[in-house]
Design an enzyme around this catalytic site. Structure first.
Site, PDB file in Angstrom:
ATOM      1  CG  HIS A 133      -1.984  -0.983   1.076  1.00  0.00           C
ATOM      2  ND1 HIS A 133      -2.834  -1.585   2.365  1.00  0.00           N
ATOM      3  CD2 HIS A 133      -2.409  -1.847   0.205  1.00  0.00           C
ATOM      4  CE1 HIS A 133      -3.585  -2.446   1.766  1.00  0.00           C
ATOM      5  NE2 HIS A 133      -3.561  -2.682   0.575  1.00  0.00           N
ATOM      6  CB  CYS A 146       6.452  19.926 -12.715  1.00  0.00           C
ATOM      7  SG  CYS A 146       5.473  19.089 -11.726  1.00  0.00           S
ATOM      8  CG  ASN A 159      -5.443 -10.765  14.750  1.00  0.00           C
ATOM      9  OD1 ASN A 159      -6.010  -9.956  15.877  1.00  0.00           O
ATOM     10  ND2 ASN A 159      -5.754 -10.177  13.354  1.00  0.00           N
ATOM     11  CB  ALA A 195       2.628  -9.386  16.266  1.00  0.00           C
TER      12      ALA A 195
HETATM   13  C1  BV8 Z   1      -8.350  -2.342  -5.373  1.00  0.00           C
HETATM   14  C2  BV8 Z   1      -5.009   3.669   3.037  1.00  0.00           C
HETATM   15  C3  BV8 Z   1      -9.051  -2.391  -7.592  1.00  0.00           C
HETATM   16  C4  BV8 Z   1      -3.386   3.555   3.447  1.00  0.00           C
HETATM   17  C5  BV8 Z   1      -5.879   1.612   2.821  1.00  0.00           C
HETATM   18  C6  BV8 Z   1     -14.275  -6.961  -2.716  1.00  0.00           C
HETATM   19  C7  BV8 Z   1     -13.103  -7.593  -3.367  1.00  0.00           C
HETATM   20  C8  BV8 Z   1     -12.106  -6.949  -3.812  1.00  0.00           C
HETATM   21  C9  BV8 Z   1     -11.994  -5.610  -3.692  1.00  0.00           C
HETATM   22  C10 BV8 Z   1     -12.865  -4.684  -2.932  1.00  0.00           C
HETATM   23  C11 BV8 Z   1     -13.907  -5.566  -2.408  1.00  0.00           C
HETATM   24  N1  BV8 Z   1     -14.959  -4.690  -2.103  1.00  0.00           N
HETATM   25  C12 BV8 Z   1     -14.381  -3.356  -2.156  1.00  0.00           C
HETATM   26  C13 BV8 Z   1     -12.979  -3.338  -2.584  1.00  0.00           C
HETATM   27  C14 BV8 Z   1     -12.305  -2.465  -2.792  1.00  0.00           C
HETATM   28  C15 BV8 Z   1     -11.257  -2.147  -1.423  1.00  0.00           C
HETATM   29  C16 BV8 Z   1     -11.573  -3.118  -0.562  1.00  0.00           C
HETATM   30  O1  BV8 Z   1     -10.902  -4.088   0.032  1.00  0.00           O
HETATM   31  N2  BV8 Z   1     -12.258  -2.741   0.293  1.00  0.00           N
HETATM   32  C17 BV8 Z   1     -12.755  -3.407   1.725  1.00  0.00           C
HETATM   33  C18 BV8 Z   1     -12.803  -2.654   2.756  1.00  0.00           C
HETATM   34  C19 BV8 Z   1     -14.102  -4.260   1.406  1.00  0.00           C
HETATM   35  N3  BV8 Z   1      -9.707  -2.319  -2.143  1.00  0.00           N
HETATM   36  C20 BV8 Z   1      -9.224  -1.438  -2.794  1.00  0.00           C
HETATM   37  O2  BV8 Z   1      -9.819  -0.132  -3.045  1.00  0.00           O
HETATM   38  C21 BV8 Z   1      -7.799  -1.868  -3.113  1.00  0.00           C
HETATM   39  N4  BV8 Z   1      -7.627  -1.459  -4.498  1.00  0.00           N
HETATM   40  O3  BV8 Z   1      -8.940  -3.453  -5.016  1.00  0.00           O
HETATM   41  O4  BV8 Z   1      -8.395  -1.786  -6.661  1.00  0.00           O
HETATM   42  C22 BV8 Z   1     -10.451  -2.043  -7.433  1.00  0.00           C
HETATM   43  C23 BV8 Z   1     -10.456  -0.771  -7.994  1.00  0.00           C
HETATM   44  C24 BV8 Z   1     -11.847   0.037  -7.960  1.00  0.00           C
HETATM   45  C25 BV8 Z   1     -12.765  -0.657  -7.253  1.00  0.00           C
HETATM   46  C26 BV8 Z   1     -12.588  -2.074  -6.748  1.00  0.00           C
HETATM   47  C27 BV8 Z   1     -11.336  -2.645  -7.105  1.00  0.00           C
HETATM   48  C28 BV8 Z   1      -7.032  -0.312  -2.460  1.00  0.00           C
HETATM   49  C29 BV8 Z   1      -6.735  -0.941  -1.045  1.00  0.00           C
HETATM   50  C30 BV8 Z   1      -6.132   0.007  -0.501  1.00  0.00           C
HETATM   51  C31 BV8 Z   1      -6.435   0.229   0.957  1.00  0.00           C
HETATM   52  N5  BV8 Z   1      -5.751   1.674   1.522  1.00  0.00           N
HETATM   53  N6  BV8 Z   1      -5.707   2.780   3.662  1.00  0.00           N
HETATM   54  C32 BV8 Z   1      -3.154   4.498   4.605  1.00  0.00           C
HETATM   55  O5  BV8 Z   1      -3.459   5.614   4.718  1.00  0.00           O
HETATM   56  O6  BV8 Z   1      -2.430   3.835   5.597  1.00  0.00           O
HETATM   57  S1  BV8 Z   1      -6.506   0.308   3.871  1.00  0.00           S
HETATM   58  C33 BV8 Z   1      -5.950   0.242   5.222  1.00  0.00           C
HETATM   59  O7  BV8 Z   1      -6.482  -1.027   5.669  1.00  0.00           O
HETATM   60  C34 BV8 Z   1      -4.450   0.357   5.300  1.00  0.00           C
HETATM   61  O8  BV8 Z   1      -3.948   0.448   4.263  1.00  0.00           O
HETATM   62  C35 BV8 Z   1      -4.361  -1.217   5.936  1.00  0.00           C
HETATM   63  O9  BV8 Z   1      -3.028  -1.604   5.845  1.00  0.00           O
HETATM   64  C36 BV8 Z   1      -5.591  -1.995   5.365  1.00  0.00           C
HETATM   65  C37 BV8 Z   1      -5.771  -3.218   6.023  1.00  0.00           C
HETATM   66  O10 BV8 Z   1      -6.031  -3.231   7.460  1.00  0.00           O
HETATM   67  P1  BV8 Z   1      -5.171  -3.970   8.450  1.00  0.00           P
HETATM   68  O11 BV8 Z   1      -3.734  -3.720   8.327  1.00  0.00           O
HETATM   69  O12 BV8 Z   1      -5.669  -5.374   8.388  1.00  0.00           O
HETATM   70  O13 BV8 Z   1      -5.343  -3.289   9.875  1.00  0.00           O
HETATM   71  P2  BV8 Z   1      -6.867  -3.276  10.790  1.00  0.00           P
HETATM   72  O14 BV8 Z   1      -6.865  -1.925  11.625  1.00  0.00           O
HETATM   73  O15 BV8 Z   1      -8.023  -3.487   9.868  1.00  0.00           O
HETATM   74  O16 BV8 Z   1      -6.427  -4.669  11.817  1.00  0.00           O
HETATM   75  C38 BV8 Z   1      -5.559  -4.777  12.703  1.00  0.00           C
HETATM   76  C39 BV8 Z   1      -5.614  -6.059  13.054  1.00  0.00           C
HETATM   77  O17 BV8 Z   1      -4.599  -6.001  13.858  1.00  0.00           O
HETATM   78  C40 BV8 Z   1      -6.863  -6.614  13.772  1.00  0.00           C
HETATM   79  O18 BV8 Z   1      -7.222  -7.760  13.519  1.00  0.00           O
HETATM   80  C41 BV8 Z   1      -6.304  -6.588  15.371  1.00  0.00           C
HETATM   81  O19 BV8 Z   1      -7.106  -7.572  15.984  1.00  0.00           O
HETATM   82  C42 BV8 Z   1      -4.818  -7.074  15.074  1.00  0.00           C
HETATM   83  N7  BV8 Z   1      -3.974  -6.558  16.269  1.00  0.00           N
HETATM   84  C43 BV8 Z   1      -4.148  -5.640  16.989  1.00  0.00           C
HETATM   85  N8  BV8 Z   1      -3.087  -5.839  17.933  1.00  0.00           N
HETATM   86  C44 BV8 Z   1      -2.276  -6.515  17.675  1.00  0.00           C
HETATM   87  C45 BV8 Z   1      -3.139  -7.266  16.453  1.00  0.00           C
HETATM   88  N9  BV8 Z   1      -2.345  -8.325  15.977  1.00  0.00           N
HETATM   89  C46 BV8 Z   1      -1.135  -8.638  16.481  1.00  0.00           C
HETATM   90  N10 BV8 Z   1      -0.435  -8.138  17.392  1.00  0.00           N
HETATM   91  C47 BV8 Z   1      -0.964  -6.993  18.057  1.00  0.00           C
HETATM   92  N11 BV8 Z   1      -0.408  -6.471  19.182  1.00  0.00           N
END
Ligand code: BV8
Length: 249
Positions: free
Chosen positions: A120, A152, A215, A233
């Site tokens: 990402h 630019c 997790n 982790a």
């Molecule tokens: C795309 C900005 C083609 C970055 C981010 C169905 C199928 C396929 C695609 C889609 C679909 N429906 C919708 C889509 C599109 C969409 C998507 O997936 N949406 C989801 C929400 C349904 N995807 C996209 O748009 C992607 N592009 O598919 O291109 C396309 C184009 C147009 C239309 C369709 C398709 C682009 C995705 C990029 C997203 N960018 N944010 C930023 O500013 O940082 S997403 C954001 O979520 C971050 O990037 C992050 O990395 C990502 C994933 O989140 P996680 O890392 O999992 O973090 P989260 O907080 O959710 O979870 C943390 C976990 O850690 C928890 O489980 C917790 O229990 C655990 N935890 C906590 N503490 C600990 C721990 N684990 C271990 N140790 C600990 N101590």
């Protein structure tokens, strides 16, 4: 978490030559970087549509940059934790070791990981909206919001993949190749809801790999994983390293 899960996971890793790892925000949580989802996640305070989409940036680049400047400030003040460091050490221990991260914080690289796929993007990189050139920028706080391209004059944007944008084709191809080729995939600290990243462990499983999830909470991947280790982790990975005891390899 049961010690039995830890020792089963260590057995799988010990007998494997090709490892792939997928990490998410959870691996950086113990460093002090906020996750996205969950009770204290960023998406509880902010709407993704207002900040992490190309439409949001077109509407209000200053607001989007202010949010990234705030996150850069948090990340600038933290260091990799034992989870990041264990993965960096493992890179030299396995013949093939690919680390795929959804995180943009740069902490895996800071811990020493080299074969790293940043799916990402990276919060310390900016991209020119006109020329598409990518440059490093470590200023925190930023000198000017929004920033403009020194060559630019066009608006610069974070070099980050927003919702609705395609991932870099080289990065995603490398990630799918590593997922298809690995014998064991570790999936650490991700809610497994954002695609295409969430499809990588499925590809690995379909290609015959064993899936180990680390997790504290269950995720949509948990029922698919061969082993789900419930814990943090920064605690689990060093314990797994101890069980592996690389001295006898
Ligand atoms: C795309 C900005 C083609 C970055 C981010 C169905 C199928 C396929 C695609 C889609 C679909 N429906 C919708 C889509 C599109 C969409 C998507 O997936 N949406 C989801 C929400 C349904 N995807 C996209 O748009 C992607 N592009 O598919 O291109 C396309 C184009 C147009 C239309 C369709 C398709 C682009 C995705 C990029 C997203 N960018 N944010 C930023 O500013 O940082 S997403 C954001 O979520 C971050 O990037 C992050 O990395 C990502 C994933 O989140 P996680 O890392 O999992 O973090 P989260 O907080 O959710 O979870 C943390 C976990 O850690 C928890 O489980 C917790 O229990 C655990 N935890 C906590 N503490 C600990 C721990 N684990 C271990 N140790 C600990 N101590």
């Amino acid at each position: 978490m049961e010690n039995r899960d830890l020792s089963r996971a260590a057995d799988l890793l010990r007998s494997a030559r090709r490892i792939a790892v997928l990490t998410g925000a959870g691996i950086s949580a113990e460093s002090g970087v906020p996750t996205f989802r969950g009770p204290h996640g960023l998406w509880r305070q902010f709407r993704a549509e207002d900040l992490a989409t190309p439409e949001a940036f077109a509407r209000d680049p200053k607001l989007v940059w202010e949010w990234y400047d705030w996150r850069r400030g948090i990340i600038a003040g933290v260091v990799p934790n034992p989870g990041h460091r264990t993965l960096a050490e493992w890179e030299a221990r396995f013949p093939e070791f690919a680390l795929i991260t959804q995180n943009v914080d740069g902490l895996h690289a800071k811990a020493g990981s080299q074969n790293l796929i940043e799916l990402h993007g990276n919060i310390w990189k900016m991209r020119c909206t006109k020329e598409d050139t990518v440059s490093d920028d470590f200023d925190s706080p930023l000198k000017k919001i929004p920033p403009f391209c020194p060559s630019c004059g066009a608006l610069l944007r974070p070099h980050i993949v927003w919702f609705g944008e395609s991932l870099d084709t080289t990065m995603i191809s490398r990630a799918f190749a590593a997922s298809s080729a690995c014998e064991v995939m570790l999936v650490i600290g991700t809610s497994s809801v954002v695609y295409p990243a969430a499809a990588l462990p499925i590809r690995a499983g379909e290609s015959g790999a064993k899936i180990i999830e680390v997790n504290p909470d269950p995720t949509p991947l948990s029922s698919y994983a061969d082993i789900s280790i419930r814990g943090k982790a920064g605690d689990i990975l060093p314990r797994l390293a101890e069980c592996l005891d690389f001295g006898d390899r």
